[in-house]
Design a protein around this motif. Structure first.
Motif, PDB file in Angstrom:
ATOM      1  N   LEU A 148      -2.955  -1.699  -1.788  1.00  0.00           N
ATOM      2  CA  LEU A 148      -3.227  -0.644  -2.321  1.00  0.00           C
ATOM      3  C   LEU A 148      -1.969  -0.510  -3.728  1.00  0.00           C
ATOM      4  CD1 LEU A 148      -2.498   1.881   0.761  1.00  0.00           C
ATOM      5  CD2 LEU A 148      -4.552   2.732  -0.835  1.00  0.00           C
ATOM      6  N   LYS A 149      -2.800  -0.550  -4.861  1.00  0.00           N
ATOM      7  CA  LYS A 149      -1.542  -1.221  -6.325  1.00  0.00           C
ATOM      8  C   LYS A 149      -0.690   0.205  -6.204  1.00  0.00           C
ATOM      9  CE  LYS A 149      -4.139  -4.255  -9.273  1.00  0.00           C
ATOM     10  NZ  LYS A 149      -6.314  -3.326  -8.825  1.00  0.00           N
ATOM     11  N   PRO A 150       0.185   0.190  -6.684  1.00  0.00           N
ATOM     12  CA  PRO A 150       1.324   1.454  -6.999  1.00  0.00           C
ATOM     13  C   PRO A 150       0.510   2.903  -7.501  1.00  0.00           C
ATOM     14  CG  PRO A 150       2.164  -0.777  -7.986  1.00  0.00           C
ATOM     15  CD  PRO A 150       0.279  -1.083  -7.837  1.00  0.00           C
ATOM     16  N   GLU A 151      -0.576   1.973  -8.319  1.00  0.00           N
ATOM     17  CA  GLU A 151      -0.495   3.858  -8.198  1.00  0.00           C
ATOM     18  C   GLU A 151      -1.995   4.539  -7.401  1.00  0.00           C
ATOM     19  OE1 GLU A 151      -1.206   0.693  -9.647  1.00  0.00           O
ATOM     20  OE2 GLU A 151      -3.450   0.861 -11.132  1.00  0.00           O
ATOM     21  N   GLU A 152      -2.352   3.662  -6.492  1.00  0.00           N
ATOM     22  CA  GLU A 152      -3.356   4.247  -5.359  1.00  0.00           C
ATOM     23  C   GLU A 152      -2.350   4.301  -3.690  1.00  0.00           C
ATOM     24  OE1 GLU A 152      -6.761   1.092  -6.837  1.00  0.00           O
ATOM     25  OE2 GLU A 152      -5.187   0.562  -5.535  1.00  0.00           O
ATOM     26  N   PHE A 153      -2.984   5.237  -3.950  1.00  0.00           N
ATOM     27  CA  PHE A 153      -3.058   5.763  -2.334  1.00  0.00           C
ATOM     28  C   PHE A 153      -3.790   6.363  -1.154  1.00  0.00           C
ATOM     29  CE2 PHE A 153      -2.619  10.531  -2.685  1.00  0.00           C
ATOM     30  CZ  PHE A 153      -2.753  11.160  -3.491  1.00  0.00           C
ATOM     31  N   PRO A 154      -4.077   6.090   0.096  1.00  0.00           N
ATOM     32  CA  PRO A 154      -5.276   6.569   0.878  1.00  0.00           C
ATOM     33  C   PRO A 154      -5.645   7.931   1.695  1.00  0.00           C
ATOM     34  CG  PRO A 154      -4.403   5.386   1.740  1.00  0.00           C
ATOM     35  CD  PRO A 154      -2.876   5.225   1.076  1.00  0.00           C
ATOM     36  N   GLU A 170      12.113  14.956 -13.069  1.00  0.00           N
ATOM     37  CA  GLU A 170      11.250  15.022 -13.146  1.00  0.00           C
ATOM     38  C   GLU A 170       9.913  14.251 -13.705  1.00  0.00           C
ATOM     39  OE1 GLU A 170      13.808  15.549 -14.847  1.00  0.00           O
ATOM     40  OE2 GLU A 170      14.809  17.850 -13.816  1.00  0.00           O
ATOM     41  N   VAL A 171       8.762  14.642 -13.110  1.00  0.00           N
ATOM     42  CA  VAL A 171       8.203  13.700 -14.126  1.00  0.00           C
ATOM     43  C   VAL A 171       8.036  13.332 -15.149  1.00  0.00           C
ATOM     44  CG1 VAL A 171       5.594  13.496 -13.967  1.00  0.00           C
ATOM     45  CG2 VAL A 171       6.408  14.056 -11.836  1.00  0.00           C
ATOM     46  N   TYR A 172       7.685  13.879 -15.768  1.00  0.00           N
ATOM     47  CA  TYR A 172       8.091  13.437 -17.146  1.00  0.00           C
ATOM     48  C   TYR A 172       9.522  13.061 -17.997  1.00  0.00           C
ATOM     49  CZ  TYR A 172      10.977  17.819 -18.144  1.00  0.00           C
ATOM     50  OH  TYR A 172      11.691  18.459 -18.138  1.00  0.00           O
ATOM     51  N   ARG A 173       9.989  12.504 -16.964  1.00  0.00           N
ATOM     52  CA  ARG A 173      10.906  11.517 -17.783  1.00  0.00           C
ATOM     53  C   ARG A 173      11.512  10.190 -17.871  1.00  0.00           C
ATOM     54  NH1 ARG A 173      15.505  15.382 -19.346  1.00  0.00           N
ATOM     55  NH2 ARG A 173      15.580  16.598 -17.639  1.00  0.00           N
ATOM     56  N   PHE A 174       9.768   9.397 -16.786  1.00  0.00           N
ATOM     57  CA  PHE A 174       9.457   8.324 -16.366  1.00  0.00           C
ATOM     58  C   PHE A 174       8.738   7.550 -17.631  1.00  0.00           C
ATOM     59  CE2 PHE A 174      11.629  10.088 -12.664  1.00  0.00           C
ATOM     60  CZ  PHE A 174      12.515   9.192 -12.792  1.00  0.00           C
ATOM     61  N   GLU A 188       6.869   7.781  -6.893  1.00  0.00           N
ATOM     62  CA  GLU A 188       4.880   7.478  -7.219  1.00  0.00           C
ATOM     63  C   GLU A 188       5.082   7.407  -5.696  1.00  0.00           C
ATOM     64  OE1 GLU A 188       2.979   8.001  -9.592  1.00  0.00           O
ATOM     65  OE2 GLU A 188       0.841   7.236  -7.207  1.00  0.00           O
ATOM     66  N   ARG A 189       5.719   6.505  -5.191  1.00  0.00           N
ATOM     67  CA  ARG A 189       5.288   6.386  -4.207  1.00  0.00           C
ATOM     68  C   ARG A 189       5.071   8.104  -3.259  1.00  0.00           C
ATOM     69  NH1 ARG A 189       1.365   2.488  -3.430  1.00  0.00           N
ATOM     70  NH2 ARG A 189       1.982   1.010  -4.069  1.00  0.00           N
ATOM     71  N   PHE A 190       6.331   8.664  -3.298  1.00  0.00           N
ATOM     72  CA  PHE A 190       7.334   9.510  -2.772  1.00  0.00           C
ATOM     73  C   PHE A 190       5.855  10.860  -3.084  1.00  0.00           C
ATOM     74  CE2 PHE A 190      11.941   9.525  -1.644  1.00  0.00           C
ATOM     75  CZ  PHE A 190      11.586  10.166  -0.272  1.00  0.00           C
ATOM     76  N   LEU A 191       5.161  10.943  -4.675  1.00  0.00           N
ATOM     77  CA  LEU A 191       4.121  11.591  -5.118  1.00  0.00           C
ATOM     78  C   LEU A 191       3.567  11.363  -3.665  1.00  0.00           C
ATOM     79  CD1 LEU A 191       5.358  11.909  -8.428  1.00  0.00           C
ATOM     80  CD2 LEU A 191       5.303  13.487  -6.786  1.00  0.00           C
ATOM     81  N   GLN A 192       2.433  10.367  -3.537  1.00  0.00           N
ATOM     82  CA  GLN A 192       1.858  10.214  -2.835  1.00  0.00           C
ATOM     83  C   GLN A 192       1.522  10.716  -1.417  1.00  0.00           C
ATOM     84  OE1 GLN A 192       1.140   6.071  -3.052  1.00  0.00           O
ATOM     85  NE2 GLN A 192       0.849   5.754  -5.777  1.00  0.00           N
ATOM     86  N   THR A 216       0.684   8.386 -14.511  1.00  0.00           N
ATOM     87  CA  THR A 216       0.621   8.015 -13.045  1.00  0.00           C
ATOM     88  C   THR A 216       0.715   8.600 -12.017  1.00  0.00           C
ATOM     89  OG1 THR A 216       1.000   5.593 -14.017  1.00  0.00           O
ATOM     90  CG2 THR A 216       0.665   5.899 -11.401  1.00  0.00           C
ATOM     91  N   MET A 217       2.301   9.079 -12.478  1.00  0.00           N
ATOM     92  CA  MET A 217       2.285  10.592 -11.786  1.00  0.00           C
ATOM     93  C   MET A 217       1.508  12.145 -11.454  1.00  0.00           C
ATOM     94  SD  MET A 217       6.454  10.196 -12.228  1.00  0.00           S
ATOM     95  CE  MET A 217       6.679   8.112 -11.929  1.00  0.00           C
ATOM     96  N   ARG A 218       1.553  12.534 -12.509  1.00  0.00           N
ATOM     97  CA  ARG A 218       0.332  12.854 -13.584  1.00  0.00           C
ATOM     98  C   ARG A 218      -0.644  13.238 -12.016  1.00  0.00           C
ATOM     99  NH1 ARG A 218      -0.952  13.658 -19.088  1.00  0.00           N
ATOM    100  NH2 ARG A 218      -2.676  11.903 -18.442  1.00  0.00           N
TER     101      ARG A 218
END
Lengths: 683, 683
Positions: B612-618, B501-505, B477-481, B510-512
């Motif tokens: 920045l919660k796990p799903e948030e990035f600035p 792949e993102v759909y494995r998790f 998730e953080r790598f994708l951000q 969140t990743m999408r």
């Protein structure tokens, strides 16, 4: 279930590990907090271990597992309890040298601890497979599971120490600066290293002697050409206020006529193969036998072996290679050769050729070799090594401590080990193993430290400057700045790496100044260490332990509470001339350059960016508290218990309990040595 | 010496490297800034290279060296320009896959750059031995040294691009999300991966095909059983808005009847041993010959080999193993076997036994093998490989780009390479090589990125989630951000590692959502990329480039300026629910959760802790500027050039120049495609 409880649940028929001192009756009811279920082998349908699991909320934080890689918060990785001579502590590693199977789970409305007393392989999937799941598997399936509950993280930590016993007390001189290097091979070389320290006025209390001092790497010997009169040399060093600290490895060279081998064989003190013959594997001295440290008689025999060195005046040791590390067994090596021969017949199999490196890499500490040999308990039971693997180093420490007590029960000796298991914390300290000259390993030490304290290991430290690899001036300087606060403050490096003694660098004055701060802080650090040890507390704590209601504090990864008054926040990044610090309450920053050169800056609770030039490092003192700062000294013998500068902010009405003792007697009593400082002063 | 100058100094008789496009006369006067002196071999007394050195003040900061480990500031380490297939990018490594010999020195009253155009081994001691000294040694001793002076870091960077030429332009679809994995082995498997992305509405534009698509790993072939009709499959994927991106390795399998081998041999296109016979070494397909990319005719031949895949409709490739990586030569492997046989005769030499692993480890990419073979320049001169080693990957890229141009000069193709040298930036992009699923490699990408941009490599990215090792949900998730902002946004992982792949998790939504932000930003990112490329600028810059007078900004290591409006500050630590950010001026923070779900927070210049919660990035937008934010899209074909939300703070009177073109034509003209957005709006 009450607020402060420890409950024991027994599974199968576990081996006695010597981990706990409090013998609790086994519970019979349902296990709280965890789901426990057998692991079924899909092929045979039989049980092959036990699986514990629990769900995690997003906010949950995990502490524990002692000597492991990654953060203070252990969530988000897989760990494996399997003591390993691991040469590269990268963040993906699952095992280091120790197994400390304690985990604390801390979240909104949630607080408990679990301890698995099981010396076999245990895997901890802590949010690796799924973020919201923890799954713990014991391969043995025979274990005592303890569930700890309490009102706070700190109370659970204390309960755990009640369960597992008081931490080891080192002599006070062990808080001095220690210089070490794999390669010091003679009196003359050590004399020169000491001389350079004294010449540059770099404080120094000890020199570690690595395997080079021995005769062909054989335990309990020393090279007579290089150390013609050990007793005289020890005395010479002692007169110079230097303690010599020789290394002892686990393996005993299998050499006819070599006394430890002969007496060990006579006593039946070695681990055996299934057929009863001695198990042999190569380590530094070549083929070795391995003392059966799980056997009381073998431990006693091993402890006796230290006597010639103790009689020469040695009062400190480090025990190494006790995972145990195995370079190879003949069996494993022959299989590698066979594979290579076979491969040579297939020159077109390029992938097989390429994989020959894995074949030879895999010879070392091969899992199959740990299934080859057996221990014999005091009850005469034979146990295959892999079922109790993680106990080996801990029981070596126990053997050594027993040898010390037999030799001189009145005094404390320095002892630290590479491998450990819970319980070993009562008998010795540990160092964090073979780290590298990496900036990331500076931060790793900060993150490992509180979890080791939590598991009982108070006397510990990392190899300052890094063991493997080549250090830079700035990295050593920042390592030393952390080292100022570590109970074991040791500069150690490997053969073939860059010389790492402080006087080798153009910045020697800066580094010396840093070390002077250590000596000015010894009265405070020793006092806080002894208070933590004698009250079953922790010297270093994650901020969450002191500020559990502050969610920001709970996620701080690179700061630590130190003793009752302080917080540290080392600079762990290259080329940084400062760092961010979160203050969970108002604090006074002492920005040190040396014992006598520092700034005092009062800072309010909250976030701060602190400027820290390469030669500067901070110590934070809580508002309303103070610490006693002594003077610089070149060795601990000259550190006095008075003449302190008292440094604090708003601390006029504060008392500080200074613990002071002779620093060497085996049985200190906290209350009798209490001393109160009470003075009116401001910043 | 004027303010903006480039001066060239010639040493010896260097090979033409294709690095520079601006041919400057060689200077004859004294070299400014550096001391240059010959390196004398102490044994022979003869010259064996050139040593350049300069002193450094404590405040000096170094930028450059492109693809290397460690910080944005390169001070405090040794680097070696020697392109290497390095499997573990730990902070002690001196060489990765590329050599980018540009260094900028920036301190109080001090600003200059040096570029060594020398494709042999160069060591850079940048404050390693002494903090205050930089020492650079060219082993060849034959090189062009360029001294760059200018009024700012940014100007020197631009000058360097004037010297070395305009950066490669990828097609716009290459800014889409790309899924990759070593292991996709058939149409069916790829179809399924694409299908899962579409099913979950995870945006996707490309699939990388790793070596598994080939027939026995042979370049320019594909497995007919797994891809029965490549052309039809390419068309099917294109209809689904998916581009297939096959890998091409450097080595050509030495197999009779295999066409690329046969035609290469006929053309004399392979590197040769001293006796003129072909040099052979094993890589994936077994024994291979290595195209002589330094030869124009061989490059032309190699470029032609792409034609069958291009004719099948393929419009993107990645070039790999082009350091070149050598698993082994027969010669080296035989020596290892001999050593093992010899060792077997000495069973008591335990250290020799233990070292067998080093013997077999050392077979791969052995330095001696790089001295075995020769290139032939267009002038017919033979050059031993080690003298031009670092050119190999760059010239492979050149060969490939030439093949594209010959096939279709009107359009852009996607191309990225593992190995590179300055000059390759004109012909293709790069990825940062085989990183790992480590949090530290997330930060490493942030630190490598601006230095790669500085050296001309604008189209680049790291393997999101990490190539080697097993990722966790939170790390991916953080790598994708971070990946949202990287020109090459590719999720890639190795065989035998956890499916990535993102759909494995469990956190697929969140990743999408994170990836949707990428697509909403493509108009802005593509615009800023093209502006940077067409004006010889940098897309990502250290803060020092934009705020050279702000000493705090100059030492920031984990934030980057992006384009003309923005700054990024990714979360690179596990279990962190926020991070510190230094704002060098007032900025508006967009805290993204998805393309349509975000907060706007205006923040003043200075230090901030950002939750920045796990799903948030600035993403931070400078006050007074704005960015256009498009809508989410599932592929770049559906990303439109209008309907933007304009996001900014105090940006009512601001213009933004949006670059837009057809995204595929080979010769874009910046001015003609300029489009001005001018709207009144506040936050």
């Amino acid at each position: 279930m009450g607020k402060n409880t420890i409950r024991r649940y027994r599974f199968g028929n576990p081996t006695d590990t010597d981990a706990v001192v409090l013998k609790l009756p086994a519970e019979t009811g349902e296990i709280p907090r965890l789901k426990a279920e057998p692991v079924i082998d899909p092929e045979t349908g039989s049980e092959k271990g036990i699986r514990f699991s629990f769900g995690m909320d997003p906010e949950d934080i995990l502490f524990g597992l002692g000597e492991t890689v990654r953060g203070q918060n252990k969530r988000g990785h897989r760990y494996t309890a399997w003591n390993t001579d691991e040469v590269s502590h990268t963040e993906d590693k699952q095992s280091l040298y120790a197994s400390h199977n304690l985990l604390l789970i801390f979240g909104p409305g949630k607080l408990f601890g679990i301890f698995l007393d099981d010396p076999g392989r245990i895997t901890w999937d802590l949010g690796y497979t799924r973020q919201d799941q923890a799954v713990i598997v014991s391969e043995n399936g025979d274990l005592d599971l303890y569930i700890l509950e309490g009102e706070s993280l700190t109370e659970i930590a204390r309960e755990f120490r009640h369960l597992t016993g008081r931490s080891y007390l080192p002599p006070r001189w062990a808080f001095g600066y220690i210089q070490s290097r794999w390669g010091y091979a003679s009196e003359e070389e050590i004399r020169q290293v000491v001389g350079e320290h004294r010449k540059w006025h770099i404080p120094l209390d000890g020199i570690c002697m690595d395997i080079d001092y021995m005769e062909r790497f054989r335990d309990f010997t020393w090279r007579k050409d290089a150390f013609p009169d050990m007793k005289a040399f020890v005395r010479e060093m002692q007169e110079n206020h230097i303690h010599l600290i020789p290394i002892i490895d686990a393996g005993i060279a299998r050499v006819e006529g070599y006394e430890p081998y002969e007496t060990g064989r006579e006593r039946g003190a070695f681990c055996t193969l299934e057929d009863g013959s001695a198990f042999e594997a190569a380590v530094w001295p070549g083929l070795c036998c391995f003392p059966d440290f799980l056997n009381g008689d073998a431990r006693e025999w091993f402890g006796e072996q230290y006597r010639p060195l103790l009689e020469a005046g040695i009062d400190g040791f480090w025990n190494d290679m006790n995972e145990p590390s195995l370079f190879y067994t003949k069996e494993r090596l022959n299989k590698a050769f066979e594979k290579a021969m076979e491969q040579q017949k297939h020159p077109e199999d390029y992938e097989g050729m390429w994989n020959l490196k894995s074949v030879f890499n895999g010879v070392e500490s091969n899992p199959e070799d740990y299934r080859l040999f057996y221990h014999r308990t005091d009850d005469g039971e034979r146990i295959r090594h892999d079922r109790v693997h993680n106990l080996y180093g801990a029981q070596m420490t126990r053997a050594t401590a027993g040898g010390f007590r037999a030799f001189d029960p009145e005094h404390r000796f320095l002892l630290f080990s590479r491998s450990s298991y819970v319980g070993a914390h009562r008998n010795g300290g540990v160092w964090m193993g073979d780290n590298r000259s990496w900036w990331s390993h500076l931060e790793l030490a900060v993150q490992m430290l509180p979890n080791m304290n939590l598991c009982g290991f108070l006397y510990c430290g990392c190899d300052l400057g890094g063991f493997a690899g080549d250090v830079t001036e700035d990295l050593l300087e920042r390592f030393l700045q952390l080292g100022v606060f570590l109970p074991l403050m040791r500069n150690h490096s490997a053969l073939y790496t860059r010389d790492q003694e402080v006087y080798r660098f153009s910045t020697v004055e800066t580094m010396r100044n840093t070390i002077t701060v250590r000596y000015a802080l010894i009265p405070y650090l020793y006092s806080e260490f002894m208070k933590a040890a004698l009250t079953d507390g922790m010297l270093f704590r994650p901020l969450a332990f002191d500020y559990p209601a502050d969610p920001r504090a709970c996620r701080v990864e690179d700061q630590l509470m130190l003793g009752g008054e302080c917080m540290i926040a080392p600079v762990c990044r290259q080329n940084a001339w400062g760092r961010y610090v979160y203050l969970p309450e108002d604090m006074l920053m002492i920005r040190f350059r040396s014992a006598s050169d520092y700034d005092l800056v009062s800072l309010e609770k909250g976030d701060h960016y602190i400027e820290l030039k390469p030669e500067e490092f901070p110590l934070f003192v809580k508002r309303g508290r103070f610490i006693p700062l002594g003077a610089a000294a070149e060795y601990t013998d000259s550190v006095t218990g008075d003449g302190f500068r008292l440094i604090g902010w708003d601390a006029e009405k504060t008392e500080y309990a200074l613990y002071a003792d002779d620093g060497i007697s085996a049985t200190p009593v906290y209350e009798e040595h209490l001393k109160i400082l009470r003075e009116g002063f401001g910043q």
